[in-house]
Design an enzyme around this catalytic site. Sequence first.
Site, mmCIF file in Angstrom:
data_model
loop_
_atom_site.group_PDB
_atom_site.id
_atom_site.type_symbol
_atom_site.label_atom_id
_atom_site.label_comp_id
_atom_site.label_asym_id
_atom_site.label_seq_id
_atom_site.Cartn_x
_atom_site.Cartn_y
_atom_site.Cartn_z
ATOM 1 C CG ASP A 178 -0.574 0.406 3.992
ATOM 2 O OD1 ASP A 178 -0.972 -0.401 3.138
ATOM 3 O OD2 ASP A 178 -1.182 1.457 4.276
ATOM 4 C CG HIS A 232 -0.961 -5.305 3.423
ATOM 5 N ND1 HIS A 232 -0.109 -4.783 2.471
ATOM 6 C CD2 HIS A 232 -1.446 -4.237 4.127
ATOM 7 C CE1 HIS A 232 -0.080 -3.458 2.572
ATOM 8 N NE2 HIS A 232 -0.885 -3.108 3.567
#
Length: 314
Positions: free
Chosen positions: A108, A290
């Site tokens: 991320d 994610h």
Amino acid sequence: MSGATDFPEPTVIAVNGVKLEVFEAGQDNVGNPVVLCHGWPEHAFTWRRQMSALAAAGYHVIAPNQRGYGESSRPDDVTDYDIEHLTGDLVALLDHYGYADATFVGHDWGAMVVWGLTLLHPDRVNKVINLSLPYMERGEMPWLQLMEAVFGGDHYFVHFTQQPGVADAVFEENTHQFLRNLYRKNEPPADPQPGMVMINLAQAEAPRGEPVLSDDDLAVFVSAFESSGFTGSVNWYRNLDRNWHQLADADPVIHQPTLMIYGDRDPVRASENLREFVPNVDVVTLDCGHWIQEEKPDEVNRAILTWLGQQDAT
């Protein structure tokens, strides 16, 4: 640390004008460093399963809470969270341990920092492993300006910048609820939600999707952000356009061997032009969303260790 029975105790290290809370594993594996860089809103704890696996494979694993997170320093000035400061912390961390270079792993926002580190300090990075966030081409327009032009002012990246302190306060008022709702599996189709999705998650009562954290593990993240607040970490977003300017003179190509790991249910999409800017890249796609290392820790470890073994053999 509740929920972290095998997680190492931290050391606080003074580098680059700040103090970083650093977790280590495999300290006896001197000369083979791997630095793990968390994303937002995360914590070094997110790497707990990778730390033990990498240490067992012979690596000296270094996982800092980067500035703004955990018990690391939280400077007041927004510009203290730009890419030069964030990458400067990592360079200074290598200097602290006496390493000329290391393999850097990011997820991320941590991947964004690793990309930036490799551009600004290419001699300090020997290999790149990034999860979720692909290389972002610099382009002709600063990133926040581009996002506002494409998505409008309610895109949460833009909102964080144009409404300073608003999102931070919402997250801090609803820390447990926000993190509980955020750390969920992405359900297909995982279309991007560029608007006020983060604030909506903080204010939503009903969680969506299946959780990727146990209650004990979630409690670690909640406790950390109840202590640190969110402003320091959100300030990373507020420097996106500043970062764009700071990267202007860097060679835009990542020359190091690179492993990119995607989740195929992740709203963050794979980069179509990745090989143009990262020519020495290998790509692994996992059936997850994610939060890749939370949802698929064994598969992530296997992908990383297999790839590192192949690189070390060449």
